[in-house]
Design a protein around this motif. Structure first.
Motif, PDB file in Angstrom:
ATOM      1  N   LYS A  44       0.831  -1.211   0.000  1.00 20.80           N
ATOM      2  CA  LYS A  44       0.000   0.000   0.000  1.00 20.80           C
ATOM      3  C   LYS A  44       0.866   1.262   0.000  1.00 20.80           C
ATOM      4  O   LYS A  44       0.673   2.167  -0.820  1.00 20.80           O
ATOM      5  CB  LYS A  44      -0.918  -0.002   1.227  1.00 20.80           C
ATOM      6  CG  LYS A  44      -1.744  -1.285   1.361  1.00 20.80           C
ATOM      7  CD  LYS A  44      -2.596  -1.303   2.603  1.00 20.80           C
ATOM      8  CE  LYS A  44      -1.833  -1.294   3.910  1.00 20.80           C
ATOM      9  NZ  LYS A  44      -1.113  -2.537   4.220  1.00 20.80           N
ATOM     10  N   THR A  45       1.823   1.302   0.910  1.00 23.54           N
ATOM     11  CA  THR A  45       2.689   2.476   0.982  1.00 23.54           C
ATOM     12  C   THR A  45       3.522   2.593  -0.296  1.00 23.54           C
ATOM     13  O   THR A  45       3.741   3.690  -0.815  1.00 23.54           O
ATOM     14  CB  THR A  45       3.602   2.380   2.219  1.00 23.54           C
ATOM     15  OG1 THR A  45       2.778   2.343   3.386  1.00 23.54           O
ATOM     16  CG2 THR A  45       4.548   3.552   2.303  1.00 23.54           C
ATOM     17  N   THR A  46       3.957   1.451  -0.811  1.00 28.36           N
ATOM     18  CA  THR A  46       4.729   1.462  -2.049  1.00 28.36           C
ATOM     19  C   THR A  46       3.908   2.071  -3.185  1.00 28.36           C
ATOM     20  O   THR A  46       4.424   2.866  -3.979  1.00 28.36           O
ATOM     21  CB  THR A  46       5.168   0.031  -2.404  1.00 28.36           C
ATOM     22  OG1 THR A  46       5.882  -0.517  -1.300  1.00 28.36           O
ATOM     23  CG2 THR A  46       6.044   0.018  -3.630  1.00 28.36           C
ATOM     24  N   PHE A  86       2.342  10.790   5.486  1.00 28.64           N
ATOM     25  CA  PHE A  86       3.243   9.642   5.587  1.00 28.64           C
ATOM     26  C   PHE A  86       2.862   8.729   6.749  1.00 28.64           C
ATOM     27  O   PHE A  86       2.485   9.205   7.815  1.00 28.64           O
ATOM     28  CB  PHE A  86       4.681  10.121   5.759  1.00 28.64           C
ATOM     29  CG  PHE A  86       5.194  10.874   4.573  1.00 28.64           C
ATOM     30  CD1 PHE A  86       5.857  10.228   3.549  1.00 28.64           C
ATOM     31  CD2 PHE A  86       4.988  12.250   4.466  1.00 28.64           C
ATOM     32  CE1 PHE A  86       6.316  10.919   2.443  1.00 28.64           C
ATOM     33  CE2 PHE A  86       5.444  12.942   3.364  1.00 28.64           C
ATOM     34  CZ  PHE A  86       6.110  12.282   2.346  1.00 28.64           C
ATOM     35  N   GLN A  87       3.013   7.441   6.499  1.00 27.24           N
ATOM     36  CA  GLN A  87       2.749   6.463   7.549  1.00 27.24           C
ATOM     37  C   GLN A  87       3.720   6.659   8.713  1.00 27.24           C
ATOM     38  O   GLN A  87       3.325   6.755   9.863  1.00 27.24           O
ATOM     39  CB  GLN A  87       2.893   5.057   6.972  1.00 27.24           C
ATOM     40  CG  GLN A  87       2.683   3.950   7.979  1.00 27.24           C
ATOM     41  CD  GLN A  87       2.799   2.583   7.328  1.00 27.24           C
ATOM     42  OE1 GLN A  87       3.007   2.469   6.125  1.00 27.24           O
ATOM     43  NE2 GLN A  87       2.654   1.550   8.120  1.00 27.24           N
ATOM     44  N   ASN A  88       5.028   6.726   8.370  1.00 27.36           N
ATOM     45  CA  ASN A  88       6.025   7.085   9.382  1.00 27.36           C
ATOM     46  C   ASN A  88       6.189   8.584   9.264  1.00 27.36           C
ATOM     47  O   ASN A  88       6.822   9.056   8.347  1.00 27.36           O
ATOM     48  CB  ASN A  88       7.365   6.417   9.103  1.00 27.36           C
ATOM     49  CG  ASN A  88       7.199   4.932   8.908  1.00 27.36           C
ATOM     50  OD1 ASN A  88       6.487   4.293   9.659  1.00 27.36           O
ATOM     51  ND2 ASN A  88       7.816   4.399   7.865  1.00 27.36           N
ATOM     52  N   LEU A 177      -3.661   9.735   1.974  1.00 32.71           N
ATOM     53  CA  LEU A 177      -3.458   9.659   3.421  1.00 32.71           C
ATOM     54  C   LEU A 177      -3.018   8.243   3.777  1.00 32.71           C
ATOM     55  O   LEU A 177      -3.757   7.285   3.576  1.00 32.71           O
ATOM     56  CB  LEU A 177      -4.770   9.982   4.160  1.00 32.71           C
ATOM     57  CG  LEU A 177      -5.366  11.371   3.924  1.00 32.71           C
ATOM     58  CD1 LEU A 177      -6.716  11.495   4.625  1.00 32.71           C
ATOM     59  CD2 LEU A 177      -4.416  12.455   4.426  1.00 32.71           C
ATOM     60  N   ASP A 178      -1.777   8.119   4.331  1.00 35.15           N
ATOM     61  CA  ASP A 178      -1.252   6.799   4.674  1.00 35.15           C
ATOM     62  C   ASP A 178      -1.427   6.541   6.168  1.00 35.15           C
ATOM     63  O   ASP A 178      -0.676   7.050   6.985  1.00 35.15           O
ATOM     64  CB  ASP A 178       0.227   6.700   4.263  1.00 35.15           C
ATOM     65  CG  ASP A 178       0.701   5.257   4.153  1.00 35.15           C
ATOM     66  OD1 ASP A 178      -0.037   4.355   4.609  1.00 35.15           O
ATOM     67  OD2 ASP A 178       1.797   5.038   3.611  1.00 35.15           O
ATOM     68  N   GLU A 179      -2.422   5.761   6.505  1.00 35.26           N
ATOM     69  CA  GLU A 179      -2.736   5.386   7.888  1.00 35.26           C
ATOM     70  C   GLU A 179      -2.846   6.592   8.820  1.00 35.26           C
ATOM     71  O   GLU A 179      -2.122   6.671   9.818  1.00 35.26           O
ATOM     72  CB  GLU A 179      -1.689   4.382   8.414  1.00 35.26           C
ATOM     73  CG  GLU A 179      -1.559   3.183   7.495  1.00 35.26           C
ATOM     74  CD  GLU A 179      -0.994   1.942   8.170  1.00 35.26           C
ATOM     75  OE1 GLU A 179      -0.846   1.944   9.397  1.00 35.26           O
ATOM     76  OE2 GLU A 179      -0.722   0.967   7.447  1.00 35.26           O
ATOM     77  N   PRO A 180      -3.769   7.493   8.529  1.00 34.07           N
ATOM     78  CA  PRO A 180      -3.901   8.686   9.373  1.00 34.07           C
ATOM     79  C   PRO A 180      -4.389   8.373  10.781  1.00 34.07           C
ATOM     80  O   PRO A 180      -4.139   9.143  11.691  1.00 34.07           O
ATOM     81  CB  PRO A 180      -4.929   9.541   8.623  1.00 34.07           C
ATOM     82  CG  PRO A 180      -5.701   8.573   7.799  1.00 34.07           C
ATOM     83  CD  PRO A 180      -4.733   7.490   7.426  1.00 34.07           C
TER      84      PRO A 180
HETATM   85 MG   LIG Z   1       2.463   1.077   4.696  1.00 33.51          MG
END
Ligand SMILES: [Mg+2]
Ligand SMILES: Nc1ncnc2c1ncn2[C@@H]1O[C@H](COP(=O)(O)OP(=O)(O)OP(=O)(O)O)[C@@H](O)[C@H]1O
Lengths: 263, 313, 290
Positions: A44-46, A86-88, A177-180
């Motif tokens: 997903k993040t990729t 960003f997730q991180n 939005l990555d894992e908000p």
């Molecule tokens: Mg991810």
């Protein structure tokens, strides 16, 4: 139905022999909340990294407003209206909360070097306008009281919202939005839920990666399920929830919970 | 209204600038103060690159050297006026930075360090080796600066000139900080990806600040050459590059006032250390180590933290 | 042709010294991320202490041993009194500290020794040996052989001993190493000590050929750093290769182009290589994760 504003067509990428994504396509439209779910390491993040121009795919294309933008660097994509979180977390930790959001206004500012060096009145006016707009956005995400604190002093959940405010400052047409809601408590998740819905209502295409299934099922118009870098399923929340493969591969213990949530 | 770092910096510097000639007992002291202003100019520029944008340069003295030798070589070999030569030095230094900046600034961390270090050493090697052109290790004379018929001379005159140029440099640097580019540089210092995604052209931003820092250094070099009326390759050597970096770090990375304070310490210290004669180098090395261990955050941010919050931001 | 061979011999000899300095950089870098610019001073100490002890009547092998002891002690002192107290400081601060240390060491050496160039007799005589039309100094063979033995010994130490494995574990992942009970401070101290010894050995081996003085350390450190970066920082094989390549190119450039700019070669090469390969010759090309 309107044409998609953001679209991936047959995107694939490998990292040292590992096929992290293979032949993945999706399309999201203005005003929609398009969610991408899948187990850890699904890609997903990729996919976000490819769509936002940080990685270049080995195959496939990315289209923004119908134009091929596959090879464009992130800052040019941002100029065309694509922003992300960003997730991180990627926070400017040495800046204040307000300044973080001011950076988000970069694209809408006059950036001439000479006026800046000479501190012409136009620059001062613009600084004031940027600051005012940033304050509004902080109010929108509920952080106006922390505006002058160093960003590093905020708790995790607040930083997630700060990233959203910073991304919104660019007035994007597409927001990734990555894992908000990761690491947020119930109240904060509720807050994020409300934010996302409001943002989409304003005509932004929101592409959401999230593990919180209640949240995803509640607010998504469309869901894409990834597994091992491939598309497992796609459809409305109801369709996805009913898909036996999805239940088997991913939802598992979440399934009952999700079914319960949608009541 | 709160006192911003910007105002505090300008006020403190102006106060020191105006008061020092009254306090300093001799023209020797004024000369040292002049050297402080000159080094501070280079350090203020380097602080934009290192403190603001977080890009290290271990070869900044190379640009300093270009400015210094411009005022020596321009008049001698091209018959240029010293002032025009200084200008040519700034342009040359800026162009070199522009040319090598893009590929060099793609590098990160220690790779950037070694590339900038190499660049500085190459400039130094040329200045040291082209004896026919530069006079080699023995150095070369610089003609006196004459401004519209006025022969610029005297410790006090140079004190005011270099201080005024530094004031201008400080003002420009502070202005830059409080602008979209300044925010972009601070942002990319913390997270390049986030900066890029926010629409910042990271490569271009780094390049602009690298060129600016090079021009600051070259201007400082030209002033030093004109003031001393003599230059040697030492102005461009590795030790000088390290001194400039140390000034920025001791004063406090990202603080313009800190760069001035750092320059003052590293310029005055060796003058004071001459009393140790043979031990001069050893003591200098020891001081550098001690400063870095005990004042890691830098003097100005360290002191600012002691002041009531919000007084100095 | 024989001229080329001649340059290759001298290039490899100098390159072996760069390789050893680069290896010292790599060792310390892997244990701590610190770039130790005092590395060149270990080489200087190796040569100078041997020279002065030998001049004072100490037999050469004993003088060399003394030099190694001094360099190791210096390395340990740098770690204990300059690096350890600054634990947690950022990379630039640590670089400045090691440069401060190198200025301090040089300053002390200036007081104890003098500013002249010195040498001591070559180990196996000064008569060149003819090889394929070129001639090679016996001492060059000592340098090359010595460097090979040092590299092999270091490799064995890393692969075969528990302590060596602790060093490699620390290099791979410092936090994980600490979690399994490795004393990473001790590992770093060890790295400084071993780097001191390697540097001193390089200085002892090469002094009969290149002479030494208290100021030789700076340029050696800078070139050794360039060599380490050329190979890709943190990669011991890359460090040795980088050193040899730089030495060779330097000798060839000095022979065929200009001896004035011999010292420029290392820096022109490193800049040119980094323009094309931003991670050095053998550096991993990873996609940055976000
Ligand atoms: Mg991810
Ligand atoms: N820069 C990279 N270099 C090497 N491998 C990578 C890189 N980025 C991602 N991967 C690999 O690609 C795969 C997909 O990772 P990705 O981060 O996209 O998963 P994800 O779906 O976001 O997982 P999570 O839910 O844990 O965030 C993983 O196997 C990961 O290790």
């Amino acid at each position: 139905m309107s044409t998609p504003i953001i679209e991936a067509r047959g995107v694939g990428i490998s990292f040292g022999g590992v096929r992290a994504l293979d032949d993945v396509s999706f399309a999201a439209r203005a005003g929609e909340v398009f969610s991408i779910i899948g187990p850890n390491g699904a890609g997903k993040t990729t996919l976000f990294n490819i769509v936002s121009g940080l990685y270049r795919p080995d195959s496939g294309k990315v289209l923004l407003a119908g134009e091929d933008v596959t090879a464009l660097p992130p800052h040019l994509l941002a100029a065309r209206g694509l922003c992300r979180t960003f997730q991180n977390l990627q926070i400017f930790l040495r800046m204040t909360v307000l300044e973080n959001v001011m950076v988000g206004r970069h694209l809408h500012e006059e950036r001439g070097l000479i006026p800046a060096l000479l501190r012409l009145p136009s620059v001062l006016r613009q600084n004031r306008a940027t600051r005012a707009r940033a304050r509004e956005l902080l109010a929108f995400v509920g952080l106006e009281k922390r505006a002058d604190d160093p960003a590093g002093a905020l708790p995790y959940g607040a930083l997630k919202r700060l990233e959203i405010a910073r991304a919104l400052a660019a007035e994007p047409k597409v927001l990734l939005l990555d894992e908000p809601a990761a690491g947020c408590n119930a109240v904060e998740t509720e807050e994020i839920d409300r934010l996302i819905v409001t943002i989409a209502e304003r005509g932004v295409a929101v592409v959401l990666v999230e593990h919180d299934m209640k949240l995803v099922m509640r607010i998504s118009t469309h869901i894409l399920v990834l597994n091992h870098g491939r598309i497992l399923a796609e459809g409305t929340p109801a369709e996805v929830r009913a898909n036996p493969e999805v239940v088997a591969a991913y939802l598992g213990r979440h399934a009952a919970e999700a079914a319960h949530a949608s009541g | 209204m709160r006192v911003s770092a910007r105002h505090a910096t300008l006020l403190l510097f102006l106060a020191a600038f105006a008061a020092l000639p009254l306090l300093l007992p001799s023209s020797f002291h004024l000369r040292v103060a002049t050297l402080v202003w000159i080094q501070a100019l280079a350090a203020v520029g380097l602080n934009l690159l290192m403190g603001l944008a977080g890009q290290v340069s271990l070869g900044h003295a190379g640009f300093f050297g270009i400015g210094a030798y411009a005022v020596a070589l321009g008049p001698r070999h091209l018959g240029l006026d010293p002032l025009l030569s200084a200008l040519a030095g700034l342009v040359l230094s800026g162009l070199l930075a522009l040319l090598v900046g893009r590929p060099i600034l793609r590098l990160r961390g220690h790779y950037l360090a070694v590339a900038t270090l190499g660049l500085g050493i190459l400039v130094w090697l040329v200045l040291n080796s082209e004896v026919a052109l530069t006079g080699g290790p023995d150095g070369i004379q610089v003609p006196r600066l004459v401004l519209f018929g006025w022969r610029v001379a005297g410790a006090e005159t140079w004190y005011w000139i270099t201080g005024a140029v530094l004031l201008l440099g400080v003002w420009l640097a502070l202005n830059l900080e409080d602008s979209p580019l300044g925010r972009a540089l601070r942002a990319l210092h913390d997270s390049e990806v986030a900066a890029r995604v926010a629409g910042i052209d990271v490569a271009r931003s780094k390049l602009v600040v690298f060129v600016m820092a090079a021009i600051y250094a070259a201007l400082a070099g030209s002033l030093l050459g004109l003031f001393n009326r003599f230059v040697t390759p030492q102005v461009a050597d590795f030790l000088h590059s390290i001194e400039l970096v140390t000034m920025v770090v001791i004063g406090g990375m990202g603080s313009t006032l800190g760069a001035i304070v750092g320059a003052a310490i590293l310029t005055v210290l060796p003058q004071a250390l001459t009393v140790f004669h043979d031990y001069e180098h050893a003591v200098l090395g020891l001081m550098i180590i001690l400063f870095m261990i005990f004042l890691r955050q830098g003097i100005v941010p360290g002191l600012a933290a002691l002041l009531p919050r919000r007084a100095v931001a | 042709m024989d001229q080329l061979l001649q340059f290759v011999f001298s290039g490899l000899t100098v390159g072996a010294v760069y390789a050893l300095v680069a290896l010292g950089f790599t060792l310390i870098y892997n244990a701590s991320d610190v770039i130790n610019f005092a590395q060149g001073e270990f080489v200087m100490l190796g040569g100078m202490v041997t020279v002065f002890a030998h001049a004072a009547g100490v037999p050469l092998p004993l003088a060399a041993l003394l030099a190694i002891v001094v360099a190791v002690a210096t390395g340990l002192a740098v770690h204990r009194f300059a690096i350890e107290p600054a634990r947690g400081a950022n990379a630039v601060t640590l670089i400045i500290i090691t440069i401060g240390a190198s200025i301090l060491i040089r300053g002390l050496a200036q007081i104890m020794f003098d500013k002249q160039f010195h040498r001591f007799p070559a180990f196996s005589g000064e008569d060149p040996i003819a090889v394929l039309g070129a001639s090679i100094l016996p001492q060059s063979l000592w340098v090359l052989g010595g460097a090979a033995v040092i590299v092999a010994a270091l490799w064995l130490f890393m692969e075969r001993t528990l302590l060596g494995k602790a060093v490699r574990a620390t290099a791979a992942n410092r936090l994980a190493a600490r979690l399994v009970g490795i004393d990473t401070t001790l590992v770093l101290a060890l790295a400084f000590g071993v780097s001191g010894a390697i540097g001193a050995l390089a200085g002892i081996l090469v002094t009969p050929i290149t002479l030494t003085s208290v100021t030789v350390g700076t340029l050696l450190a800078l070139k050794g750093f360039a060599a380490a970066m050329l190979g890709g920082i943190g990669n011991p094989v890359g460090a040795v290769a980088g050193g040899l390549v730089l030495g060779l190119l330097e000798a060839l450039a000095a022979g065929f182009l200009s001896s004035t700019y011999k010292d420029a070669v290392a820096f022109v090469v490193i800049i040119a290589v980094l323009f094309v390969l931003p991670q050095g010759l053998f550096g991993k090309r990873a996609v940055e994760r976000v």
